[in-house]
Design an enzyme around this catalytic site. Structure first.
Site: not given
Ligand code: SRM
Ligand code: SF4
Length: 581
Positions: A90, A159, A225, A227, A446, A452, A491, A495
Site C-alpha cells: 500500500r 496512516r 492505527k 487516521k 471493500c 483479504c 466483514c 473498510c
C-alpha cells in the site's frame, strides 16, 4: 480523578522489563529495534514464500500485508502445498495526488509484479496485490525512484492522510492539500529500518534503544492505527466524521480561514464483541491553518499516552475518548497545546459522493472524474482501463487524483486536450460519461476475497451483481435516477465505511450479510442494524416494500436514508446527526 497515562507504553518505558499485561503486539514492537525485527532473515529464506508471524506484523509498518490467495487455499492444502503466499503493498499518498510519471511507474509495477492490477482504495491510495516475496524490494525501490514510499501506510501509526478532491476549487484545494501533505510528513515514523531493509541503505542507528530513533512515537508507536482527513465543504467525500482526527475547511470564497476540528471517528467493529462499535467524531472547535500540525501532534500524543495497550480490540482513539470523556480530552489537549480552541464555525455538507464528468476549476483548467467500479484498475476484454490511463499519462502532462470513493480524477487538463482524452477513453471502452446508474456511482465495496485474510463474505466481486438487481427494483418504481449509497464489506471491520451508508451490507458468512439502513446522505449519521446474517433473497424481500413506499411517500428531495429513518422501520432510533459542540 484525572486518568493516568499508560506510561509503560511510552518512550519513557524501561525496555528491560517484561510487558506482562500488555497486548503481545506491544512486546513485539518494543523488541523490534524500531521495526527491524528479523525481516532481513525472513526475506532471505528461499524455502517459503512467507515471512515469520512476527515479521508479518512488523512489515505492516513498512506498508505491506502478507496474504494468500484464498481461492486456492483449500486446494493447495489438499495437495500438501503451502498457501499461495503473496503480499499486498500500500502506497503512502497523502490526498491521493500524483503526476503522470508517477502513474506510469505504478502502471509498470502493477504489470510486472502486481498481476496487471492497481487497486484504488477508500483512503485515496494504491494497493498492489499479489507481489511475491522476491519482488518486494524491487517494488519498493521502484516507488522510491519516483519519490513515493509505503512507510506507515499500515501499522500502529498515523496512516494515509486524506483530503477532499473538489476539483472546482483549485486554489483552496491546493492549500488544504499542501497541509494534508505536511501533516503526513510531520507524523511519519522516523526509523531508518525502511531505508535499510528495502532500499539497502547503510544502517546507522541500527535500532539501538539508547539512540531513540522515534522521538515522538517511542519504541511502541501507537496502540493502534490513527487516521487523519481534511474535508472541504460542501463535499464530505472523505467522510470526515469517520476519521480519528478530521479537519473541516472553513473558507471565505477560496480564502482559507482555518478548520473545525473533529475527534474520535472510526468504523471498525468486531463480530460478537459488543464493546466495539462504529463511532462518529465530535466537533470540538476551530483552529487556524498554522495551528494544524501542532494540534495533530498533540492529539496523537494523547492517544499515544492514554490509548489502551492491553485490549487491542479497544485500542482505537474513539474508545480512549469514550473512556475518559470529551471534556477531559479537550482540557488535556489545551494543556498540551498551551492554547484553547476557538468555537467551531458554521459549515454545510451536501454530499459525500463524487461529481462525475468534466468540471472546470477556478484556475481555468479542466478535471475529469471517472467512475472506477470498486477502485479496480485492470484490463478486461470489455474495458481496458489500465491501458487507457497509461495512454493518458504518456501523452498528456496531467495530474491524477484518487478520490475517497475509489474513483479517479484526471486533473489539470488544458481545454484543447479534452477531446484527445475523451477519444483515448472511448477507444478503450471506458465509461467516462458515466452512463452507469446514480445508484452504482454512489456505491462502494471493500476488497474482501480472494486476498483479504479477514473476509467472511464476498464484497468487491459481488457488489456489481447485487447492484444490477437493485437497479431493476428502482426502475420498477420509476427511481432509475435515484442515488442511494450502498456500501458493502466482506466483514464488520468497515473498510468501505458501510456504517455511514444509506444501506450498509457487512459480511457475516459466505453469501450472508448484516443489513444496516438509515445513514445520512452526506455521512452525518450512522445507520442502524435492520436484520442480521441474511442472504440476497431476504435482503430484497426487505428492500422491495421499502423502495415501493419510498417511491410513493417520500418528501421532495428526501434521501432514502432519511426516509427509512423517518418512517420508523428500524429496530433502534438511537442514531442521530453529528452536532457541533
Ligand atoms: Fe481496512 C484491515 C483493506 C480502509 C478498517 N483493511 C484491512 C486489511 C488490511 C485486512 C487485514 O488486516 O488483514 C484489508 C486488506 C484487504 C486487501 O486484500 O486489500 C483492508 N481498508 C482496506 C481498503 C483497501 C478497502 C478498500 O477496498 O479500499 C482500504 C485501504 C485504505 C488505505 O488506503 O489506507 C481500507 N479500513 C479502511 C477504512 C476506511 C477509512 O479508513 O476511511 C476503515 C474504517 C475506518 C476505521 O479505521 O475505523 C478500515 N481495516 C479496517 C479494520 C478495522 C479497524 C478497527 O478499528 O477495528 C481492519 C482490521 C484491523 O485493523 O484489525 C482493517
Ligand atoms: Fe477485508 Fe473486512 Fe476490510 Fe473488507 S472490510 S477489506 S473483508 S478487513
Amino acid at each position: 480523578m484525572a486518568p493516568k497515562p499508560n506510561r509503560t507504553a511510552t518512550r519513557d518505558r524501561d525496555l528491560s522489563q517484561p510487558l506482562a499485561k500488555l497486548d503481545p503486539n506491544e512486546t513485539l514492537k518494543a523488541r523490534s529495534r524500531f521495526l527491524r525485527g528479523t525481516i532481513e532473515n525472513s526475506l532471505a529464506d528461499p524455502v517459503t514464500g512467507s515471512i515469520s508471524e512476527d515479521d508479518a506484523k512488523l512489515v505492516k509498518f513498512h506498508g505491506m500485508y502478507m496474504q494468500d490467495d484464498r481461492d486456492v487455499r483449500e486446494e493447495r492444502h489438499r495437495q500438501k502445498l503451502e498457501p499461495d503466499y503473496q503480499f499486498m503493498v500500500r502506497v503512502r499518498l497523502p490526498g491521493g495526488v500524483l503526476d503522470a510519471p508517477q502513474w506510469l511507474a505504478l502502471d509498470g509495477i502493477a504489470r510486472e509484479y502486481g498481476r496487471g492490477s492497481l487497486r484504488l482504495t477508500t483512503r485515496q491510495t494504491f494497493q498492489i496485490h499479489g507481489v511475491m516475496k522476491p519482488n518486494l524490494r524491487a517494488t519498493l525501490q521502484r516507488l522510491d525512484a519516483i519519490l513515493l514510499d509505503t512507510i506507515a501506510a499500515c501499522g500502529d501509526d498515523c496512516r494515509g492522510v486524506m483530503c477532499s478532491v473538489n476539483p472546482a476549487l483549485s486554489e483552496l484545494h491546493r492549500e488544504v492539500y499542501a497541509l494534508a501533505n505536511r501533516a503526513s510528513a510531520h507524523m511519519r515514523p522516523k526509523s531508518g529500518a525502511y531505508r535499510e531493509i528495502w532500499l539497502g541503505e547503510e544502517c546507522i542507528a541500527g535500532g539501538d534503544p539508547d539512540l531513540n530513533e522515534e522521538p515522538f512515537y517511542g519504541p511502541t508507536y501507537l496502540p493502534r492505527k490513527f487516521k487523519i482527513g481534511f474535508a472541504i465543504p460542501p463535499i464530505n467525500d472523505i467522510d470526515v466524521y469517520t476519521q480519528d482526527l478530521g479537519f473541516i475547511a472553513i473558507a471565505d470564497g477560496e480564502t482559507l480561514q482555518g478548520f473545525n476540528v473533529c475527534v474520535g471517528g472510526g468504523m471498525g467493529r468486531t463480530d460478537r464483541v459488543p464493546r466495539t462499535y462504529p463511532r462518529l467524531a465530535d466537533v470540538i472547535g476551530f483552529v487556524t491553518p498554522d495551528q494544524v500540525l501542532d494540534l495533530s501532534r498533540q492529539v496523537i500524543s494523547i492517544q499515544r499516552d492514554y490509548g489502551d495497550r492491553v485490549d487491542r480490540n479497544r485500542a482505537r482513539f474513539k474508545y480512549t475518548l469514550d473512556v475518559h470523556g470529551i471534556p477531559w480530552f479537550c482540557s488535556e489537549l489545551e494543556t498540551r497545546l498551551g492554547f484553547a480552541l476557538s468555537p467551531a464555525r458554521a459549515f454545510r455538507f451536501d454530499t459525500n459522493n463524487d461529481s462525475f464528468g468534466w468540471q472546470r476549476g477556478s484556475d481555468g483548467r479542466w478535471h475529469l472524474t471517472v467512475f472506477i467500479e470498486n477502485g479496480r484498475v485492470t484490463n478486461q476484454r470489455d474495458c481496458q482501463l489500465l491501458d487507457a490511463l497509461r495512454g493518458i499519462a504518456l501523452e498528456h502532462g496531467v495530474q491524477f487524483r484518487l478520490t475517497p470513493n475509489q474513483n479517479l480524477v484526471v486533473s489539470g487538463v488544458e481545454a484543447r486536450a479534452r477531446e484527445d482524452i475523451n477519444a483515448l477513453l472511448t477507444l478503450h471502452h471506458v465509461d467516462f460519461d458515466s452512463k452507469q446508474s446514480a445508484l452504482r456511482r454512489s456505491s462502494m465495496a471493500c476488497v474482501a476475497f480472494p486476498t483479504c485474510g479477514l473476509a467472511m463474505a464476498e464484497s468487491e466481486r459481488y457488489l456489481p451483481a447485487f447492484l444490477t438487481k437493485f437497479e431493476a427494483l428502482l426502475r420498477d418504481h420509476g427511481l432509475d435516477t435515484q442515488a442511494i449509497s450502498v456500501r458493502m464489506t466482506g466483514c464488520p471491520n468497515g473498510c468501505a465505511r458501510p456504517y455511514v451508508a444509506e444501506i450498509g451490507l457487512t459480511g457475516r458468512a459466505p453469501g450472508k450479510y448484516n443489513l444496516y439502513m438509515g445513514g445520512g446522505a452526506h455521512g452525518q449519521r450512522l445507520n442502524v442494524l435492520h436484520t442480521e446474517n441474511i442472504a440476497e433473497a431476504k435482503i430484497f424481500e426487505i428492500l422491495r416494500p421499502l423502495v415501493a413506499r419510498y417511491a410513493r411517500e417520500r418528501s421532495p428531495g428526501e434521501p432514502f436514508g432519511d426516509f427509512v429513518q423517518r418512517i420508523g422501520v428500524l429496530r433502534s432510533a438511537a442514531s442521530h446527526d453529528v452536532s457541533v459542540n
